[in-house]
Design an enzyme around this catalytic site. Sequence first.
Site, mmCIF file in Angstrom:
data_model
loop_
_atom_site.group_PDB
_atom_site.id
_atom_site.type_symbol
_atom_site.label_atom_id
_atom_site.label_comp_id
_atom_site.label_asym_id
_atom_site.label_seq_id
_atom_site.Cartn_x
_atom_site.Cartn_y
_atom_site.Cartn_z
ATOM 1 N N ALA A 67 0.864 -1.178 0.000
ATOM 2 C CA ALA A 67 0.000 0.000 0.000
ATOM 3 C C ALA A 67 0.901 1.230 0.000
ATOM 4 O O ALA A 67 2.064 1.142 0.389
ATOM 5 C CB ALA A 67 -0.863 -0.019 1.251
ATOM 6 N N GLY A 106 0.311 -5.054 0.908
ATOM 7 C CA GLY A 106 -0.797 -4.898 -0.026
ATOM 8 C C GLY A 106 -0.487 -5.530 -1.381
ATOM 9 O O GLY A 106 -1.401 -5.987 -2.088
ATOM 10 N N GLU A 109 -1.280 -9.051 -1.028
ATOM 11 C CA GLU A 109 -2.736 -9.222 -0.933
ATOM 12 C C GLU A 109 -3.388 -9.153 -2.316
ATOM 13 O O GLU A 109 -4.316 -9.896 -2.607
ATOM 14 C CB GLU A 109 -3.324 -8.158 -0.001
HETATM 15 N N1 COA Z 1 4.676 3.348 -0.043
HETATM 16 C C1 COA Z 1 5.187 4.543 -0.350
HETATM 17 N N2 COA Z 1 6.482 4.749 -0.612
HETATM 18 C C2 COA Z 1 7.280 3.688 -0.553
HETATM 19 C C3 COA Z 1 6.832 2.402 -0.229
HETATM 20 C C4 COA Z 1 5.453 2.248 0.027
HETATM 21 N N3 COA Z 1 4.931 1.063 0.324
HETATM 22 N N4 COA Z 1 7.882 1.554 -0.240
HETATM 23 C C5 COA Z 1 8.951 2.279 -0.574
HETATM 24 N N5 COA Z 1 8.595 3.574 -0.754
HETATM 25 C C6 COA Z 1 9.453 4.673 -1.165
HETATM 26 C C7 COA Z 1 10.531 4.993 -0.134
HETATM 27 O O1 COA Z 1 10.049 5.895 0.834
HETATM 28 C C8 COA Z 1 11.611 5.602 -0.991
HETATM 29 O O2 COA Z 1 11.219 6.921 -1.269
HETATM 30 P P1 COA Z 1 12.323 8.094 -1.425
HETATM 31 O O3 COA Z 1 13.180 7.682 -2.586
HETATM 32 O O4 COA Z 1 11.505 9.317 -1.651
HETATM 33 O O5 COA Z 1 13.062 8.116 -0.124
HETATM 34 C C9 COA Z 1 11.497 4.824 -2.287
HETATM 35 O O6 COA Z 1 10.198 4.243 -2.299
HETATM 36 C C10 COA Z 1 12.508 3.712 -2.439
HETATM 37 O O7 COA Z 1 12.491 2.922 -1.262
HETATM 38 P P2 COA Z 1 13.829 2.422 -0.567
HETATM 39 O O8 COA Z 1 13.421 1.713 0.673
HETATM 40 O O9 COA Z 1 14.787 3.546 -0.436
HETATM 41 O O10 COA Z 1 14.384 1.408 -1.665
HETATM 42 P P3 COA Z 1 14.961 -0.046 -1.493
HETATM 43 O O11 COA Z 1 15.220 -0.529 -2.844
HETATM 44 O O12 COA Z 1 16.039 -0.057 -0.481
HETATM 45 O O13 COA Z 1 13.762 -0.930 -0.864
HETATM 46 C C11 COA Z 1 11.542 -1.809 -0.615
HETATM 47 C C12 COA Z 1 12.547 -1.136 -1.558
HETATM 48 C C13 COA Z 1 10.212 -1.858 -1.318
HETATM 49 C C14 COA Z 1 12.010 -3.231 -0.272
HETATM 50 C C15 COA Z 1 11.429 -0.994 0.698
HETATM 51 O O14 COA Z 1 11.164 0.347 0.355
HETATM 52 C C16 COA Z 1 10.335 -1.441 1.619
HETATM 53 O O15 COA Z 1 10.510 -2.358 2.369
HETATM 54 N N6 COA Z 1 9.186 -0.737 1.558
HETATM 55 C C17 COA Z 1 8.105 -0.995 2.499
HETATM 56 C C18 COA Z 1 7.271 -2.102 2.006
HETATM 57 C C19 COA Z 1 6.116 -2.328 2.928
HETATM 58 O O16 COA Z 1 6.208 -2.283 4.130
HETATM 59 N N7 COA Z 1 4.989 -2.594 2.305
HETATM 60 C C20 COA Z 1 3.817 -2.910 3.025
HETATM 61 C C21 COA Z 1 2.928 -1.755 3.073
HETATM 62 S S1 COA Z 1 1.326 -2.363 3.363
#
Ligand code: COA
Length: 696
Positions: A67, A106, A109
């Site tokens: 999400a 999400g 999901e």
């Molecule tokens: N929603 C909004 N923004 C998100 C996001 C999400 N679910 N997941 C990542 N981002 C954004 C980060 O804030 C970052 O933004 P920025 O460049 O402005 O700082 C950008 O995407 C890249 O993320 P980053 O974590 O720096 O890259 P990464 O390659 O190291 O890791 C992920 C990528 C997806 C593995 C990691 O961002 C992550 O674990 N995200 C959370 C996922 C999560 O918890 N999802 C469940 C939500 S229900």
Amino acid sequence: MRVKTSETVSYEIADGVGLIELYNPPVNAASHDLRKGIVEAVNALESEGGVDAISIFGAGRAFIAGADIREFGKPLHAPTLPDVCLALENCDKPVIAVLHGPTLGGGLEVALSAHARVALDSLQTGFPEVSLGVIPGSGGTQRGPRLIGIPATLDLATSGRRIGAQEALSLQLIDRIASGDPRCVAISSAKEALAGSLIVRRTGSLKTVPDRNAIADASRKLAKEQSRLFSPHKVVDAVAVSTGPLAEGLNTERALFAECIASPQRAGLIHAFFSERSVAKIPERDATPRKVSSVGVVGGGTMGSGIASAALLAGFPVIVAERDEGLALRVRTAVERNLSGAVKRGKLGEDRRDAILADMLRTTTQIEELGEADLVIEAVFEDMDVKRETFAMLDRICRPGAVLATNTSYLDINEIASATSRRQDVVGLHFFSPAHVMRLLEIVVADRTEPEVVATGFDFGKRLGKVAVRAGVCDGFIGNRILSHCRKAADYMVMDGASPYEVDHAMVGFGFAMGPFAVQDLAGLDIGWAARRRRAPNRSQQERYVSISDRICEAGWFGRKSGRGYYLYGDRTGPNPGVEVIISQERAKAGVVAREFSDSDIVDRYMLAMVSEAAQVLWEGVALRPADIDAVHLFGYGFPRYRGGPMHYADTIGALELVKRIERCAIEDGFFWRVPPLLRRMAETGQTFAGLNQAA
Ligand code: COA
């Protein structure tokens, strides 16, 4: 022909297959636009005559990373993610989800609502919601158990752990692993589904196998291990109803999700998520980092060997210089121990450890051998003369353009840099002990440090997997400066009547893993003692000075390493009775009549000291933003993550109230308790630290 259904979603028809492509860089978060685009694409393809099956896949580096976290806590606009999931699940045509890269929360999901799941090797999946203070809110707790059972769902959704394609396959979370690019796999998988070689079914129509024991076990385990956290317990409640009708389960899940969204822990954890990422946004981010392919370390004590271990674990060849053969040998043993610890924690294979020790680590007694390293990190004794001597030597031997870093935790880096003829190349890289484990790295920028040297520090930190935070030069930089202020507040409370054990108990109750006195025992009381002696000449006459800790050190009790400090270690444990005697003597000497402090008095004062010094650090520009201070505390000082960090916590109280509380304390001690100008201005204007983060 490709049809765009929103800014981030498009579909096309290829060979009778409807292909829904998601493109919402950087990680395809399920924003409102993405959700709307998916629902419209599904509706369009469902009514399209020439389409027999539909595949959905992500362009870029993820299927859907989850999400859109930025929308949490704000009003939600339809279609919601549960709407998207129902649209996919109820589609009359087979829907296949092709998963690659992050497919989290999400994203998973959405995948569970498709009728089959095919993944590429790059898949990284799981339910990380609990790390954000929420639960899966779009059917994960209902479709998960139907597909992979209650125990596996509970494991994934209460831990937040992430798994790869192989484990997902063995759990039957996905149906198969394929290779190729997502679009090609989307076409071939849909065809396989139509040919009957890929089974399609609606997850929601499966029945969850009841497992009361698993539910009870999970509840017990969480009550024991995660009693402070809110959302993991809600996961169990939601999964428990997955044996009933789907629609009811989805409603219950949504209600529990809403409870989590409203919880302060959700706000704290999401703030922590964004703080970790925002610290990389530094003024020097456009500068090109210098190339670092080899690292030199001067001094192989606890810090030096920890730094060497961190660099080795990140794949850098490292050379460590020590004064004599005996010490050089000790470095090797210490690094070996650190790497073996990493093997035990499952971070490293034994073969890799042995290869690193054989090929990547060199120790030497000839500092000149560091001359060719791209980055040299000094970790010698914390004394200005010793540091300056070391830097003068590095200046003579290091190649032009090498980055010269100091790991000092307090000292003036401008003064250290002035021992060289290349102040532009000198920067602080302040690691936290144990350096190969702790994630925080303060990058301390001196007056003349060049932007590309700062950028090199950040790039290096990233390669080490650290959370690097930019700090300015001052005594203790961000973290230790604030810590030493808090310790004074703790010492004053002890002098005035609280016991060190009451202070520790209250701060553990607040959420720290250890209280401030237990932490000092762990670090070694002699370290603080030396720092106090160093600062003594500059101490103001007006400052209240508490000698309890000095007296403890004079008794030869340096904490854990000497078997005694505030606490006893070894055969007998618990409070050190000798400390109680010292405290009584010191109170009597100062004519203090002990008074009582409740847990909340202790937390209030300790946190007030933390927030007020932090506000001063911000005001002076030592930290760029409030979020940087939060990150320092979350990743280097064991601040409870669900509270978001001291600045986020301060916002929950409000600047006006904080000012009032400081003013109340100032009646007793107007020297220590002063309202920082920034906090005063915030109180007058109604500003928050969150607002300052946004403005930065
Ligand atoms: N929603 C909004 N923004 C998100 C996001 C999400 N679910 N997941 C990542 N981002 C954004 C980060 O804030 C970052 O933004 P920025 O460049 O402005 O700082 C950008 O995407 C890249 O993320 P980053 O974590 O720096 O890259 P990464 O390659 O190291 O890791 C992920 C990528 C997806 C593995 C990691 O961002 C992550 O674990 N995200 C959370 C996922 C999560 O918890 N999802 C469940 C939500 S229900």
